[in-house]
Motif scaffolding. Structure first.
Motif, PDB file in Angstrom:
ATOM      1  N   LEU A  72       0.942  -1.127  -0.072  1.00 44.91           N
ATOM      2  CA  LEU A  72       0.051  -0.128   0.039  1.00 44.91           C
ATOM      3  C   LEU A  72       0.848   1.232  -0.075  1.00 44.91           C
ATOM      4  CD1 LEU A  72      -2.723   1.328   0.466  1.00 44.91           C
ATOM      5  CD2 LEU A  72      -2.422   1.190   3.024  1.00 44.91           C
ATOM      6  N   ASP A  73       0.702   2.232  -0.678  1.00 47.56           N
ATOM      7  CA  ASP A  73       1.472   3.558  -0.838  1.00 47.56           C
ATOM      8  C   ASP A  73       0.412   4.594  -0.425  1.00 47.56           C
ATOM      9  OD1 ASP A  73       2.962   5.730  -1.549  1.00 47.56           O
ATOM     10  OD2 ASP A  73       3.601   5.142  -3.577  1.00 47.56           O
ATOM     11  N   LEU A  74       0.842   5.193   0.483  1.00 47.38           N
ATOM     12  CA  LEU A  74      -0.205   6.248   0.905  1.00 47.38           C
ATOM     13  C   LEU A  74       0.490   7.699   0.297  1.00 47.38           C
ATOM     14  CD1 LEU A  74      -0.337   5.448   4.696  1.00 47.38           C
ATOM     15  CD2 LEU A  74      -2.019   4.953   2.836  1.00 47.38           C
ATOM     16  N   GLY A  75      -0.494   8.317  -0.253  1.00 44.85           N
ATOM     17  CA  GLY A  75       0.201   9.537  -1.068  1.00 44.85           C
ATOM     18  C   GLY A  75       1.069   9.359  -2.394  1.00 44.85           C
ATOM     19  N   CYS A  76       0.550   8.496  -3.224  1.00 47.06           N
ATOM     20  CA  CYS A  76       1.299   7.793  -4.216  1.00 47.06           C
ATOM     21  C   CYS A  76       1.827   8.527  -5.432  1.00 47.06           C
ATOM     22  CB  CYS A  76       0.448   6.551  -4.896  1.00 47.06           C
ATOM     23  SG  CYS A  76      -0.905   6.854  -5.841  1.00 47.06           S
ATOM     24  N   GLY A  77       1.070   9.754  -5.567  1.00 48.86           N
ATOM     25  CA  GLY A  77       1.508  10.670  -6.500  1.00 48.86           C
ATOM     26  C   GLY A  77       1.552  10.126  -7.928  1.00 48.86           C
ATOM     27  N   PHE A  78       2.452  10.332  -8.629  1.00 45.84           N
ATOM     28  CA  PHE A  78       2.605   9.765 -10.148  1.00 45.84           C
ATOM     29  C   PHE A  78       2.568   8.127 -10.018  1.00 45.84           C
ATOM     30  CE2 PHE A  78       4.035  13.847 -12.246  1.00 45.84           C
ATOM     31  CZ  PHE A  78       2.986  14.671 -11.808  1.00 45.84           C
ATOM     32  N   GLY A  79       2.760   7.832  -8.819  1.00 44.24           N
ATOM     33  CA  GLY A  79       2.972   6.136  -8.820  1.00 44.24           C
ATOM     34  C   GLY A  79       4.260   5.480  -9.067  1.00 44.24           C
ATOM     35  N   TRP A  80       5.358   6.238  -8.864  1.00 52.15           N
ATOM     36  CA  TRP A  80       6.795   5.706  -9.056  1.00 52.15           C
ATOM     37  C   TRP A  80       6.982   4.700  -8.105  1.00 52.15           C
ATOM     38  CZ3 TRP A  80       8.902   7.444 -13.301  1.00 52.15           C
ATOM     39  CH2 TRP A  80       8.529   8.962 -13.793  1.00 52.15           C
ATOM     40  N   HIS A  81       6.644   4.764  -6.936  1.00 54.21           N
ATOM     41  CA  HIS A  81       6.783   3.612  -5.913  1.00 54.21           C
ATOM     42  C   HIS A  81       6.032   2.639  -6.361  1.00 54.21           C
ATOM     43  CE1 HIS A  81       8.575   7.373  -3.705  1.00 54.21           C
ATOM     44  NE2 HIS A  81       9.219   6.626  -3.251  1.00 54.21           N
ATOM     45  N   CYS A  82       4.921   2.615  -6.546  1.00 54.69           N
ATOM     46  CA  CYS A  82       3.966   1.626  -7.071  1.00 54.69           C
ATOM     47  C   CYS A  82       4.710   0.673  -7.857  1.00 54.69           C
ATOM     48  CB  CYS A  82       2.672   2.149  -7.458  1.00 54.69           C
ATOM     49  SG  CYS A  82       1.399   3.094  -6.213  1.00 54.69           S
ATOM     50  N   ARG A  83       5.011   1.388  -9.103  1.00 51.66           N
ATOM     51  CA  ARG A  83       5.618   0.617 -10.225  1.00 51.66           C
ATOM     52  C   ARG A  83       7.003   0.157  -9.714  1.00 51.66           C
ATOM     53  NH1 ARG A  83       3.518   5.110 -12.458  1.00 51.66           N
ATOM     54  NH2 ARG A  83       5.492   6.333 -12.580  1.00 51.66           N
ATOM     55  N   TYR A  84       7.694   0.789  -8.881  1.00 48.99           N
ATOM     56  CA  TYR A  84       9.134   0.011  -8.448  1.00 48.99           C
ATOM     57  C   TYR A  84       8.637  -1.197  -7.727  1.00 48.99           C
ATOM     58  CZ  TYR A  84      13.156  -0.593  -5.515  1.00 48.99           C
ATOM     59  OH  TYR A  84      14.297  -1.362  -5.028  1.00 48.99           O
TER      60      TYR A  84
END
Length: 244
Positions: free
Chosen positions: A47-59
């Motif tokens: 879970l990413d809180l405050g994911c913005g452009f999704g950089w951490h999600c894709r990582y």
């Protein structure tokens, strides 16, 4: 009503031109320290809180995460994240961090990058994160450092020739909102002491594993001389905590 500066066209336009917005994680100076705090992501539910452009999600997916949920209050942020993502195992939801209500043990890893200093009740978020983490789970976060957030100006004290003399710290123990200036706009951030941040994590039930105040390396200084300012005062605070 939660403040949502990122859906204001002028603010979002300026944010979109920041190096980290254009270059992703490698353009974010704190990324190396943040990455070092992350646990093994292979097979994990993230879970990413405050994911913005999704950089951490894709990582996370690149590292083998089983599934990723990214939440953000900004429709602009999520539109950009979805445009940059082609992965059915990443789900983006428009939701304020304060309003998360996930099931107990729903995730193995929760991350949050430079979002929680916009949240009034950090202690409440820590409790919610603890609830939705499975036993053995990890919470990794970064926020602006209390030394940086204490005064609303978030700026140096300058000499007569415009030289940076020192970083002023005042009203440190007066926790609460600060109207800061960011990207030529007024933005409300929340100042908390180091003790308040650490104690909120511990009192939620976590075992604190590691802290970083991001001391620039020689490599960082050679790549970007502006990081010399961060040697003089910390700008970021990063933490990793575990649920036993």
């Amino acid at each position: 009503m939660k403040e949502n500066k990122y859906d204001e066209p002028g603010f979002f336009g300026k944010y979109s031109q920041m190096p980290r917005s254009l270059g992703g994680l490698e353009a974010a100076g704190e990324w190396a320290d943040f990455r070092a705090l992350l646990p093994e992501l292979d097979g994990r539910r993230v879970l990413d809180l405050g994911c913005g452009f999704g950089w951490h999600c894709r990582y996370a997916r690149e590292q083998g995460a089983r599934s990723v949920v990214g939440i953000d209050l900004s429709a602009n942020m999520l539109e950009r994240a979805r445009a940059m993502t082609s992965d059915p195992q990443i789900e983006y939801r428009q939701l304020a961090v304060e309003e998360i209500d996930f099931s107990e043990g729903e995730f193995d890893v929760v991350i949050s990058s430079l979002a929680l200093h916009y949240v009034e009740r950090f202690d409440a978020i820590c409790r919610k994160v603890y609830h939705c983490l499975a036993p053995g789970g990890t919470f990794v976060l970064s926020v602006e450092h209390p030394i940086f957030t204490a005064l609303p100006a978030q700026d140096w004290h300058y000499g007569p020739q415009g030289e940076k003399l020192h970083w002023p710290v005042d009203r440190y123990h007066e926790e609460g909102p600060r109207q800061a200036r960011f990207l030529d706009h007024d933005v409300v951030k929340y100042h908390r002491t180091m003790a308040a941040l650490v104690n909120a994590i511990i009192e939620a039930g976590f075992r604190l594993r590691k802290l970083s105040e991001l001391e620039p390396t020689q490599e960082m200084l050679q790549r970007n001389p502006a990081w010399a300012d961060e040697v003089r005062r910390p700008m970021f605070l990063l933490a990793a905590a575990g649920k036993d």
